[in-house]
Design an enzyme around this catalytic site. Structure first.
Site, PDB file in Angstrom:
ATOM      1  CG  HIS A 390      -2.449   0.344   0.861  1.00 24.92           C
ATOM      2  ND1 HIS A 390      -2.689   1.451   0.026  1.00 24.92           N
ATOM      3  CD2 HIS A 390      -3.501   0.073   1.166  1.00 24.92           C
ATOM      4  CE1 HIS A 390      -3.835   1.900  -0.023  1.00 24.92           C
ATOM      5  NE2 HIS A 390      -4.558   0.663   0.560  1.00 24.92           N
ATOM      6  CG  ASP A 394      -4.378   4.818  -4.736  1.00 18.55           C
ATOM      7  OD1 ASP A 394      -4.594   4.181  -5.751  1.00 18.55           O
ATOM      8  OD2 ASP A 394      -4.533   6.270  -4.945  1.00 18.55           O
TER       9      ASP A 394
END
Length: 419
Positions: A390, A394
């Site tokens: 992450h 995104d």
């Protein structure tokens, strides 16, 4: 003059190898680059060639013994030489540092194994006139030096546990490991009896490397997983029509999706807080073998046709199961394809193959009721999952990539538009 051949770094900073089988006996004549021993590293089984010619006067290490990188393997003397080598194997080249000329004066470039085995002309480096004048500096692996730098440890303060005081990875990890928790109380003290003693199985070789990498991945990478079901009926039809392996078609789809979402062909570098995006796709894929789970790497997958992808994947899979993969075949991947459907499971949230930023997972393909062209039909359905770092992207990028893969699984002919 006898020459001592040291175990070289066989790839990516490996710290040692286990002797599997000696290929020569004391007294055997050997030629330059003749394999003398078969070893198992944390990545593969390899035969190690000796850069010297002559007669083997001494072997160091028994079958099953772990030998650190930089330690003596064999001593080779002139034809007719006896086996009167020193017991510790510390020959004239046993302590060459791997980051500079042996005596700081000649500037001679050492190549081949990087630990004082051959010169840039392909001949063994000359021994000094008096070995006593050379300081005994143990060969420290680049991996060990980097690990020490990462933790701010001055190697001059570390006492090595290897041969001749060689500093090993374990010595650095011992300085950085958290305090061990107290030992659990015996079963009898807890008011219950055990049927027998617990079995302890030490992790070695590939299993130890996998455990360390998986632990590091889960500790360092904030991963997340998204998944989607897709109708793979047309994909199976394409496999029958082309007679290509299903994994080759999935690899083609994966590479095409990475071309549209290159952010996932990347890694995060915490040293300078940057995202490193790779121009080439070196596709790793999970392969189950008798020696455990391996991840062979098909290099430059983005440049290969689908047929070439199939041939490369087949070759690497066969080599993995035969135990003949070279260390270079197991390193350098930028993205991993994991077909865990072969184990009969629908989905998974796999741990990333550190330091990669993403992994595509493929579940089993099974017949399920599915809305198709406005009607309920029995279709071949697969669950796809994407685990991603992450920090690198995104959910919009990850979801877009996974949707792209799913769309092309459902309609493989759509790939033709981009070829």
């Amino acid at each position: 003059m006898a020459q001592t051949f040291l175990l070289p770094d066989l790839g990516e900073g490996l710290t040692g190898a286990e002797i599997v089988r000696w290929l020569v006996e004391v007294g055997d004549a050997v030629t330059v680059d003749q394999p003398v021993v078969e070893v198992e590293t944390a990545k593969a089984m390899v035969e190690v060639p000796c850069p010297y010619a002559g007669v083997v006067t001494e072997r160091f290490g028994a079958v099953g013994e772990e030998v650190p990188v930089g330690s003596p393997l064999v001593r080779v003397g002139a034809p007719g030489a006896g086996s009167g080598a020193a017991p510790d194997g510390a020959g004239p080249d046993a302590h060459l540092p791997d980051d500079g000329p042996p005596d700081g004066g000649s500037g001679q470039v050492l190549v081949g194994y990087g630990t004082g085995t051959t010169t840039s002309t392909g001949t063994p480096p000359p021994a000094p006139a008096a070995t006593a004048a050379r300081p005994a500096v143990a060969v420290i692996s680049p991996l060990v030096r980097k690990l020490a730098r990462d933790h701010g440890i001055d190697l001059r303060t570390v006492r090595g546990s290897g041969p001749d005081g060689l500093i090993l990875r374990a010595d650095i990890e011992a300085r950085t490991a958290p305090p061990a928790p107290p030992a659990p109380a015996p079963a009898s003290a807890l008011g219950r009896e055990t049927a027998g003693e617990a079995t302890r199985t030490p992790l070695r070789g590939i299993a130890a490397t996998a455990a360390a990498r998986l632990g590091r991945s889960r500790t360092e990478i904030p991963d997340a997983t998204c998944w989607v079901d897709a109708d793979a009926t047309e994909l199976l039809a394409a496999r029958r029509a082309t007679e290509l392996p299903l994994l080759a078609l999935l690899a083609r789809i994966c590479v095409a999706a990475l071309a549209r979402y290159p952010q996932l062909n990347a890694t995060f570098d915490p040293a300078d807080n940057t995202i490193v995006t790779f121009p080439a796709v070196h596709l790793g894929f999970a392969a189950q073998t008798d020696r455990g789970l391996l991840v062979p790497v098909l290099r430059d997958a983005h440049r290969r046709t689908t047929r070439e992808l199939g041939a490369g994947l087949t070759r690497l899979t066969e080599s993995a199961r035969a135990g003949t993969l070279a260390p270079a075949d197991l390193t350098g991947s930028t993205f991993t394809l994991n077909n865990y459907g072969v184990f009969g499971v629908d989905g998974s949230t796999p741990i990333l193959n550190h330091p990669e930023a993403a992994m595509l997972g493929i579940g089993r393909i099974v017949p399920r009721p599915w809305a198709h062209q406005g009607e309920l039909a029995l279709r071949q359905v697969v669950q796809l999952s994407l685990t991603f770092d992450h920090r690198v992207c995104d959910g919009a990028v990850a979801g877009g990539f996974l949707r792209q893969v799913a769309d092309r699984v459902e309609s493989p002919l759509s790939l033709l538009a981009d070829l």
